[in-house]
Design a protein around this motif. Sequence first.
Motif, PDB file in Angstrom:
ATOM      1  N   GLU A 178      -7.682  -1.069  -0.192  1.00 23.44           N
ATOM      2  CA  GLU A 178      -8.019  -1.087   1.403  1.00 23.44           C
ATOM      3  C   GLU A 178      -7.331  -2.482   1.817  1.00 23.44           C
ATOM      4  O   GLU A 178      -7.351  -3.633   0.981  1.00 23.44           O
ATOM      5  CB  GLU A 178      -9.517  -0.778   1.690  1.00 23.44           C
ATOM      6  CG  GLU A 178     -10.121  -1.655   1.073  1.00 23.44           C
ATOM      7  CD  GLU A 178     -11.785  -1.456   1.429  1.00 23.44           C
ATOM      8  OE1 GLU A 178     -11.999  -0.329   2.082  1.00 23.44           O
ATOM      9  OE2 GLU A 178     -12.788  -2.156   1.128  1.00 23.44           O
ATOM     10  N   TYR A 179      -7.326  -2.758   3.086  1.00 25.47           N
ATOM     11  CA  TYR A 179      -7.454  -3.877   3.818  1.00 25.47           C
ATOM     12  C   TYR A 179      -8.532  -4.638   3.748  1.00 25.47           C
ATOM     13  O   TYR A 179      -9.514  -4.185   4.114  1.00 25.47           O
ATOM     14  CB  TYR A 179      -6.691  -3.700   5.025  1.00 25.47           C
ATOM     15  CG  TYR A 179      -5.076  -3.804   4.865  1.00 25.47           C
ATOM     16  CD1 TYR A 179      -4.148  -4.880   5.122  1.00 25.47           C
ATOM     17  CD2 TYR A 179      -4.607  -2.469   4.599  1.00 25.47           C
ATOM     18  CE1 TYR A 179      -2.738  -4.533   4.709  1.00 25.47           C
ATOM     19  CE2 TYR A 179      -3.027  -2.203   4.545  1.00 25.47           C
ATOM     20  CZ  TYR A 179      -2.367  -3.333   4.459  1.00 25.47           C
ATOM     21  OH  TYR A 179      -1.127  -3.218   4.520  1.00 25.47           O
ATOM     22  N   THR A 202       2.059  -7.843   2.576  1.00 28.31           N
ATOM     23  CA  THR A 202       0.943  -7.106   3.281  1.00 28.31           C
ATOM     24  C   THR A 202       0.026  -8.211   3.977  1.00 28.31           C
ATOM     25  O   THR A 202      -1.003  -7.750   4.734  1.00 28.31           O
ATOM     26  CB  THR A 202       0.072  -6.104   2.469  1.00 28.31           C
ATOM     27  OG1 THR A 202      -0.573  -6.838   1.482  1.00 28.31           O
ATOM     28  CG2 THR A 202       0.953  -5.117   1.640  1.00 28.31           C
ATOM     29  N   ALA A 233       0.867  -1.186   0.103  1.00 31.42           N
ATOM     30  CA  ALA A 233       0.012   0.105  -0.046  1.00 31.42           C
ATOM     31  C   ALA A 233       0.951   1.179   0.108  1.00 31.42           C
ATOM     32  O   ALA A 233       0.451   2.303  -0.193  1.00 31.42           O
ATOM     33  CB  ALA A 233      -0.877   0.090   1.067  1.00 31.42           C
ATOM     34  N   TYR A 289      -3.744  -6.738   1.950  1.00 32.54           N
ATOM     35  CA  TYR A 289      -4.086  -5.345   1.315  1.00 32.54           C
ATOM     36  C   TYR A 289      -4.806  -5.698  -0.250  1.00 32.54           C
ATOM     37  O   TYR A 289      -3.672  -6.330  -0.871  1.00 32.54           O
ATOM     38  CB  TYR A 289      -2.901  -4.524   1.267  1.00 32.54           C
ATOM     39  CG  TYR A 289      -3.153  -3.133   0.194  1.00 32.54           C
ATOM     40  CD1 TYR A 289      -4.036  -2.249   1.165  1.00 32.54           C
ATOM     41  CD2 TYR A 289      -2.825  -2.893  -0.774  1.00 32.54           C
ATOM     42  CE1 TYR A 289      -4.236  -1.091   0.550  1.00 32.54           C
ATOM     43  CE2 TYR A 289      -2.972  -1.767  -1.331  1.00 32.54           C
ATOM     44  CZ  TYR A 289      -3.912  -1.011  -0.771  1.00 32.54           C
ATOM     45  OH  TYR A 289      -4.171   0.453  -1.440  1.00 32.54           O
TER      46      TYR A 289
END
Length: 468
Positions: free
Chosen positions: A298-299, A275, A11, A292
């Motif tokens: 977004e996560y 991530t 991200a 992510y």
Amino acid sequence: MSDANTSGSGAGPDHDHDHDHHGGPGYASPQAAIEAGGREELAYVMSLYTGTDIDEPDFVAVVDLDPDSETYCEIIDRVEMPNRGDELHHFGWNACSSSCHVEGLERRHLIVPGQRSSRIHVIDTKDRRNPELVEVIEPEDVFEYDLSAPHTVHCVPDGQILISMLGDADGELPGGFLELNDEFEIEGRWEPPDEIEMNYDYWYQPRQNVMVSTEWAAPKTYYPGFDLEDVEAGNYGQQIHFWDWEHGTVEQTIDLGEEGQIPLEVRFLHTPESTHGFVGTALSSNMFHFWYDSDAGEYRAEKVIDFEAREHPDWDMPVPGLTTDILISMDDRYLFGSNWLHGEVWMYDISDPANPRRADSLSVGGTFGEIQEVQGRDLSAGPQMLQLSLDGERLYWTTSLFSTWDEQFYPEEGERGSVMLKADVDPRNGTLELDEDFLVDWGECPAGPARAHEIRWPDGDCTSDVWQ
């Protein structure tokens, strides 16, 4: 199920990193830790008399783990705290692999908070077998920042230290984060006001400019022990928070719902490009995978492991596993965890983090453990805090969770003292085997039985080292 892959999608900004430059503490990469770390010969273990009938200060135990030593499996030294009632719980290093590029910085000082006292101790481990207390930050200095109840300690890049704080100066909400500089002086609060209410554990992934934090409750809620009415009243957490690491602000919060009650220990994979990570939810006894989603920006989080509650004649409700600790092997191949109430330590293959595959488990101590004694020593509490060798071949654990919770669920833990046990791990075949020749017994401490909690290796470990 998610379509996440093991490489992850960052991200944060894309930077060039000199993986081979290593003039400071720790290792240049997780693989370097595996190859160069060597076998653990000593352990530092948080040990406490808080909540027992013994009027003595808590201490950090030095445990001999060298099988060729005459004092193997013995506590060979103790660093006593200057006050009583601290409740030593979690601790960490002043520096780790996230600062391996910083010339002259050493992994040398342990930052040792008191969970109940909010006192922060600094221990110098220059003499590894005989460390000494060199500095104390008093609670009044911490309360000035309207924070209390220190928990997770992480060394962050360039020698700074960040501590998660679970309450305000009165033991209520909100919590936050306290930052220390490389001289062990309080720099202040790390985050702006009102970013979160509840706090507990955290992990950061600087290459992705992200930190994730979890939730327990206000200190005044969990200090007396566990009360189911507090869960029903919403006094325990069920959210995880994703932060902008550079600015210290929450960018996204995910509510895990009823299946994610009391999210405690959280881990990103060790590889700094990833991530992907996992969080264990203690009361719900589920594991969530988060990652992510670059398409959505977004996560996301998804339940991937469910430990079912079990019936017991002495309980008026099904007994949850109470998943209280997790860790990831340095090669990101296996996820290990403990179900404290069930009496289980487990191992999952997370080569595909979205689809963990159960590899093996041991049933030891606790409410349902098949093994209830080692070397003639009766066990009471189940496996709790874990630590894994850097090469992934030895898993150790202690058995105390928190003094009042111990007394509530396993009163024998305070009467007999904790133990430290070990399993041999075969990473190639994905198996665990209890080493019945290994036992460290806190019931034999000179002043009387003591509790034992978190474990650290002098040369870094799977729950403290982070890479840029």
